[in-house]
Write a protein that holds these residues in place. Structure first.
Motif, PDB file in Angstrom:
ATOM      1  N   VAL A 136       9.324   7.326   0.391  1.00  0.00           N
ATOM      2  CA  VAL A 136      10.567   6.851  -0.249  1.00  0.00           C
ATOM      3  C   VAL A 136      10.253   6.327  -1.659  1.00  0.00           C
ATOM      4  N   GLY A 137       9.110   5.637  -1.792  1.00  0.00           N
ATOM      5  CA  GLY A 137       8.681   5.128  -3.097  1.00  0.00           C
ATOM      6  C   GLY A 137       8.520   6.262  -4.099  1.00  0.00           C
ATOM      7  N   TRP A 138       7.945   7.379  -3.649  1.00  0.00           N
ATOM      8  CA  TRP A 138       7.772   8.542  -4.529  1.00  0.00           C
ATOM      9  C   TRP A 138       9.136   9.082  -4.976  1.00  0.00           C
ATOM     10  N   LEU A 139      10.069   9.201  -3.998  1.00  0.00           N
ATOM     11  CA  LEU A 139      11.415   9.693  -4.338  1.00  0.00           C
ATOM     12  C   LEU A 139      12.060   8.771  -5.380  1.00  0.00           C
ATOM     13  N   MET A 140      11.883   7.456  -5.179  1.00  0.00           N
ATOM     14  CA  MET A 140      12.488   6.506  -6.115  1.00  0.00           C
ATOM     15  C   MET A 140      11.856   6.600  -7.499  1.00  0.00           C
ATOM     16  N   ARG A 141      10.543   6.809  -7.533  1.00  0.00           N
ATOM     17  CA  ARG A 141       9.881   6.937  -8.830  1.00  0.00           C
ATOM     18  C   ARG A 141      10.375   8.181  -9.571  1.00  0.00           C
ATOM     19  N   LYS A 142      10.637   9.228  -8.822  1.00  0.00           N
ATOM     20  CA  LYS A 142      11.180  10.441  -9.430  1.00  0.00           C
ATOM     21  C   LYS A 142      12.560  10.174 -10.039  1.00  0.00           C
ATOM     22  N   ALA A 143      13.297   9.264  -9.378  1.00  0.00           N
ATOM     23  CA  ALA A 143      14.633   8.931  -9.893  1.00  0.00           C
ATOM     24  C   ALA A 143      14.564   7.871 -10.999  1.00  0.00           C
ATOM     25  N   GLY A 144      13.342   7.482 -11.368  1.00  0.00           N
ATOM     26  CA  GLY A 144      13.180   6.569 -12.506  1.00  0.00           C
ATOM     27  C   GLY A 144      13.122   5.096 -12.136  1.00  0.00           C
ATOM     28  N   PHE A 145      12.870   4.798 -10.857  1.00  0.00           N
ATOM     29  CA  PHE A 145      12.771   3.391 -10.448  1.00  0.00           C
ATOM     30  C   PHE A 145      11.332   2.897 -10.589  1.00  0.00           C
ATOM     31  N   ASP A 146      11.203   1.608 -10.923  1.00  0.00           N
ATOM     32  CA  ASP A 146       9.896   0.962 -10.972  1.00  0.00           C
ATOM     33  C   ASP A 146       9.661   0.288  -9.618  1.00  0.00           C
ATOM     34  N   ILE A 189       0.842  -1.208   0.000  1.00  0.00           N
ATOM     35  CA  ILE A 189       0.000   0.000   0.000  1.00  0.00           C
ATOM     36  C   ILE A 189       0.871   1.249   0.000  1.00  0.00           C
ATOM     37  N   GLY A 190       1.967   1.215   0.740  1.00  0.00           N
ATOM     38  CA  GLY A 190       2.874   2.365   0.736  1.00  0.00           C
ATOM     39  C   GLY A 190       3.377   2.655  -0.667  1.00  0.00           C
ATOM     40  N   LEU A 191       3.856   1.626  -1.336  1.00  0.00           N
ATOM     41  CA  LEU A 191       4.468   1.828  -2.656  1.00  0.00           C
ATOM     42  C   LEU A 191       3.447   2.142  -3.748  1.00  0.00           C
ATOM     43  N   PHE A 192       2.273   1.536  -3.646  1.00  0.00           N
ATOM     44  CA  PHE A 192       1.332   1.666  -4.767  1.00  0.00           C
ATOM     45  C   PHE A 192       0.153   2.597  -4.515  1.00  0.00           C
ATOM     46  N   SER A 193      -0.018   3.085  -3.289  1.00  0.00           N
ATOM     47  CA  SER A 193      -1.142   3.997  -3.061  1.00  0.00           C
ATOM     48  C   SER A 193      -0.670   5.386  -2.678  1.00  0.00           C
ATOM     49  N   VAL A 194       0.165   5.455  -1.643  1.00  0.00           N
ATOM     50  CA  VAL A 194       0.589   6.776  -1.175  1.00  0.00           C
ATOM     51  C   VAL A 194       1.412   7.474  -2.267  1.00  0.00           C
ATOM     52  N   SER A 195       2.403   6.760  -2.804  1.00  0.00           N
ATOM     53  CA  SER A 195       3.233   7.405  -3.831  1.00  0.00           C
ATOM     54  C   SER A 195       2.401   7.686  -5.083  1.00  0.00           C
ATOM     55  N   GLU A 196       1.415   6.831  -5.348  1.00  0.00           N
ATOM     56  CA  GLU A 196       0.554   7.017  -6.525  1.00  0.00           C
ATOM     57  C   GLU A 196      -0.253   8.312  -6.400  1.00  0.00           C
ATOM     58  N   ALA A 197      -0.757   8.574  -5.178  1.00  0.00           N
ATOM     59  CA  ALA A 197      -1.551   9.797  -4.975  1.00  0.00           C
ATOM     60  C   ALA A 197      -0.705  11.023  -5.294  1.00  0.00           C
ATOM     61  N   MET A 198       0.565  10.985  -4.890  1.00  0.00           N
ATOM     62  CA  MET A 198       1.449  12.129  -5.158  1.00  0.00           C
ATOM     63  C   MET A 198       1.727  12.262  -6.658  1.00  0.00           C
ATOM     64  N   ILE A 199       1.887  11.134  -7.320  1.00  0.00           N
ATOM     65  CA  ILE A 199       2.142  11.166  -8.770  1.00  0.00           C
ATOM     66  C   ILE A 199       0.908  11.679  -9.519  1.00  0.00           C
ATOM     67  N   ILE A 200      -0.292  11.245  -9.070  1.00  0.00           N
ATOM     68  CA  ILE A 200      -1.527  11.699  -9.736  1.00  0.00           C
ATOM     69  C   ILE A 200      -1.611  13.227  -9.673  1.00  0.00           C
ATOM     70  N   LEU A 201      -1.264  13.782  -8.506  1.00  0.00           N
ATOM     71  CA  LEU A 201      -1.327  15.243  -8.353  1.00  0.00           C
ATOM     72  C   LEU A 201      -0.373  15.932  -9.339  1.00  0.00           C
ATOM     73  N   GLU A 202       0.805  15.375  -9.477  1.00  0.00           N
ATOM     74  CA  GLU A 202       1.783  15.969 -10.407  1.00  0.00           C
ATOM     75  C   GLU A 202       1.295  15.940 -11.845  1.00  0.00           C
ATOM     76  N   HIS A 203       0.610  14.857 -12.196  1.00  0.00           N
ATOM     77  CA  HIS A 203       0.268  14.666 -13.609  1.00  0.00           C
ATOM     78  C   HIS A 203      -1.138  15.137 -13.957  1.00  0.00           C
ATOM     79  N   GLN A 204      -1.862  15.675 -12.995  1.00  0.00           N
ATOM     80  CA  GLN A 204      -3.247  16.038 -13.311  1.00  0.00           C
ATOM     81  C   GLN A 204      -3.292  17.318 -14.138  1.00  0.00           C
ATOM     82  N   GLY A 205      -4.429  17.491 -14.802  1.00  0.00           N
ATOM     83  CA  GLY A 205      -4.627  18.717 -15.560  1.00  0.00           C
ATOM     84  C   GLY A 205      -3.823  18.785 -16.844  1.00  0.00           C
ATOM     85  N   LYS A 206      -3.702  17.644 -17.525  1.00  0.00           N
ATOM     86  CA  LYS A 206      -2.963  17.653 -18.796  1.00  0.00           C
ATOM     87  C   LYS A 206      -3.865  18.007 -19.982  1.00  0.00           C
TER      88      LYS A 206
END
Lengths: 156, 504
Positions: free
Chosen positions: B423-433, B212-229
């Motif tokens: 930490v998952g969000w930071l890693m995704r920013k650095a290009g990690f899956d 849940i940490g890796l796939f929900s919390v970090s996902e919410a942060m990514i959704i915010l970054e990518h919204q409004g395209k």
């Protein structure tokens, strides 16, 4: 907006920063693994060897990563960065409220805050937060009978 | 080869409770797939702790999660066709011809036709699973600890060479997952490892908390970054049924896509994104004689859709028979089995036929339910695309908090989940899956236990890892999949360089 295509220099900076953090983790993990205390082991390896081996592998991979950083997405900047960081902060506040104030209030704060971070109009955000708190409370406490704290406000 | 397990499975899957659970799973899965913000792995991560807390038996939980997985593969096509934004990774290629069809006023036809291709891909993939699962299970029954350890090495080697374009990051992710799996009590020696004197870490990091940490919390942060395209939903769906001529025209593409999808799904480390891309390019090479691909060709729509659904079924083969997940989503499902103290592997079919049989039978039933849901009700699912993020994301966060709290009744676990998410969000920013971390975590304990057991048998002699034919074959395969992609990539670069030099 998020810098989706950062410059090569930014990418390298992010990747090398990440590589250094991972190298630090590998060293700390390796040292921690090598001093694990145990009284006996029924196998020749014991509890230390596997973690130490992982630390060595991570160290080697991180060195490879440092010199061949590849691509990175890049961090958001300006106001968006603060909004993004607002989500974990809001979650921390909500979790701190979880047991003392109870599920309903904690979830209300979380959903209201998140909706505002996502730039919902205040009235809609308020209605949404009330709806979320009531809906999830009903579903989990009454339909699924999952225990959720009611908080000091409601006598628990 | 006996199929008794499958008949037993149908008896499990066709109880009214499991049919209802399957229906709910299909419905939720289609909605999850339709939403561009979240994919099957997020949906399963959120539902898994809830199903466990509700006290559902293992087979019902697996039926629910499998229905969500397959439903999401169906649902992914909806946003691909109507928004030109894939609902999940497997639906990327669906947009290539699906969106142009929608722009031509044929969105309803595209949705119906892709629904039929998804159904055929799903059914053929499930047939393959039902056939191959007992065969592979029978072969793997002779595996000892050494063979298992080398099998895990093979799985990681496959991942490193196939997932993403940056193998080093994939391998780092796997190692991080393995490291996280070492936290907690070491059952063999009784030593506490990396618990920092925190009693709640004594049992290790709970799978639900990590997922849940890796796939929900970090996902919410990514959704915010990518919204409004600035994407717009195509609302004019037009005719809502597929033309018979199109169904006939796409038969070959659908069958080829299903075969490619299943084979790719069986390989650890590859997923629906790879299979749909391979099937699309194959179909383009075979059928695109008039240059219509990319402009609304029905074959370009059918092939990837059949492939991604067959892949979802194929990914269950290594998971159920070897205990090695074929994709990130099946890794999460493997973790769900472990929540129930069920150890996946070749003995699973013999020891828990109701789980394996029930899951496979539910896939057959689920595909019929999904076809029935996706043809007449596609309008309703299309409306999901209009749910604003300010309403959706708070719901994801609430489910994350409840999911962790309901499983562990501990605020510490929620904080741990938050930390992991950040930490998952930071890693995704650095290009990690994130999927390799989950795979490493799921396989970590099994890998260490098997290595230590093997060495205990051999008295510490490493030669046991090379002592059997199975081990040696697996080592050769691991070396091949690790080295071949680099060799082929270098060779193609040399050829391109040579061609450019000749042209100049």
């Amino acid at each position: 907006m998020s810098d989706r295509h950062p410059s090569a220099k930014t990418t390298q900076l992010i990747s090398r920063g990440a590589a250094l953090c991972l190298l630090g983790l590998a060293i700390a993990y390796g040292i921690g693994g090598s001093v694990i205390e145990y009284a006996f082991a029924s196998d020749p390896l014991g509890p230390r060897v596997f973690p130490v081996a992982l630390a060595v592998i991570l160290g080697l991979l991180t060195t490879w990563y440092f010199f061949s950083p590849g691509t990175a997405e890049g961090f958001p900047t300006g106001r968006l960065l603060w909004r993004v960081l607002g989500i974990p902060v809001l979650l921390v506040v909500s979790v701190l409220l979880f047991e003392p104030a109870g599920f309903a209030i904690s979830i209300f704060v979380l959903t209201l805050g998140t909706a505002l971070i996502f730039e919902a109009p205040l009235k809609k955000a308020l209605l949404g937060a009330i709806g979320h708190a009531a809906l999830w409370w009903f579903i989990f406490s009454f339909v699924l009978e999952v225990y959720l704290p009611t908080g000091a406000l409601f006598g628990h | 080869m006996s199929f008794d397990y499958l008949w037993h499975g149908f008896a499990v899957a066709l109880t009214w409770q499991n049919l209802l659970i399957g229906f709910i799973g299909c419905f939720i899965g289609t909605m999850v797939g339709a939403l561009p913000a979240i994919g099957p792995i997020n949906g399963i991560a959120l539902l898994m702790p809830i199903a466990y807390t509700m006290g559902l038996p293992a087979e019902s939980t697996m039926i629910l999660l499998a229905a969500v997985y397959c439903g999401a593969e169906y649902g992914g096509r909806i946003s691909s066709i109507l928004l030109n934004v894939p609902g999940d990774a497997g639906a990327v290629m669906t947009a290539m011809d699906g969106y142009p069809m929608a722009k031509q006023g044929r969105a309803g036809e595209a949705l119906a036709l892709s629904g039929i291709s998804s159904f055929i891909g799903g059914i053929l993939g499930t047939l393959g699973l039902a056939l191959f699962a007992p065969m592979l299970s029978g072969l793997a029954i002779g595996f000892g600890p050494a063979e298992y350890f080398v099998l895990m090495i093979f799985a990681f080697a496959t991942l490193g060479s196939m997932v993403g374009s940056q193998p080093v990051k994939t391998l780092i992710g796997c190692v991080l997952g393995l490291m996280l799996a070492t936290v907690g009590l070491d059952a063999t020696s009784g030593a506490y490892r990396f618990t920092f004197n925190e009693p709640e870490l004594g049992d290790g990091i709970e799978f639900v908390v990590l997922v849940i940490g890796l796939f929900s919390v970090s996902e919410a942060m990514i959704i915010l970054e990518h919204q409004g395209k600035g994407v717009t939903v195509i609302r004019e769906l037009g005719r809502m049924t597929a033309r018979w001529a199109d169904v006939v025209k796409t038969t070959g593409a659908t069958l080829r896509g299903s075969l490619i999808g299943f084979v790719v799904g069986v390989l650890p480390g590859t997923g629906a994104s790879v299979s749909s891309a391979v099937s699309y390019t194959t179909e383009k090479r075979i059928s695109d004689t008039e240059g219509t691909f990319g402009k609304g060709d029905v074959r370009g729509l059918a092939a990837p859709e059949a492939a991604n659904n067959a892949t979802a079924c194929g990914a269950f083969v290594p998971m159920l028979t070897l205990g090695v997940p074929g994709s990130g989503t099946t890794a999460v499902m493997l973790g769900a089995l472990m929540l129930y103290n069920i150890q996946p592997g070749p003995m699973l079919l013999t020891e828990r036929p109701e789980v394996v049989g029930g899951l496979i039978a539910s896939l057959f039933v689920g595909n019929f339910i999904l076809l029935a849901l996706n043809l007449p009700l596609v309008n309703i699912f299309a409306r999901v695309l209009t749910v604003p993020n300010w309403l959706l994301v708070p719901g994801i966060l609430v489910l994350s908090v409840i999911g962790v709290y309901s499983t562990h009744a501990s605020v510490f676990s929620i904080f741990l989940m938050l930390g992991i998410g950040f930490v998952g969000w930071l890693m995704r920013k650095a290009g990690f899956d994130m999927a390799p971390i989950i795979l490493g975590f799921v396989l970590g304990r099994v890998m260490e236990v098997n290595l230590r057991n093997a060495l205990a048998i051999s008295g510490g002699e490493l030669s046991i890892l090379f002592s059997s034919t199975i081990c040696n074959v697996l080592w050769v395969m691991a070396a091949a999949v690790a080295i071949l992609p680099f060799y082929l990539s270098r060779r193609s670069k040399r050829r391109i360089a040579a061609a450019l030099a000749t042209a100049e």
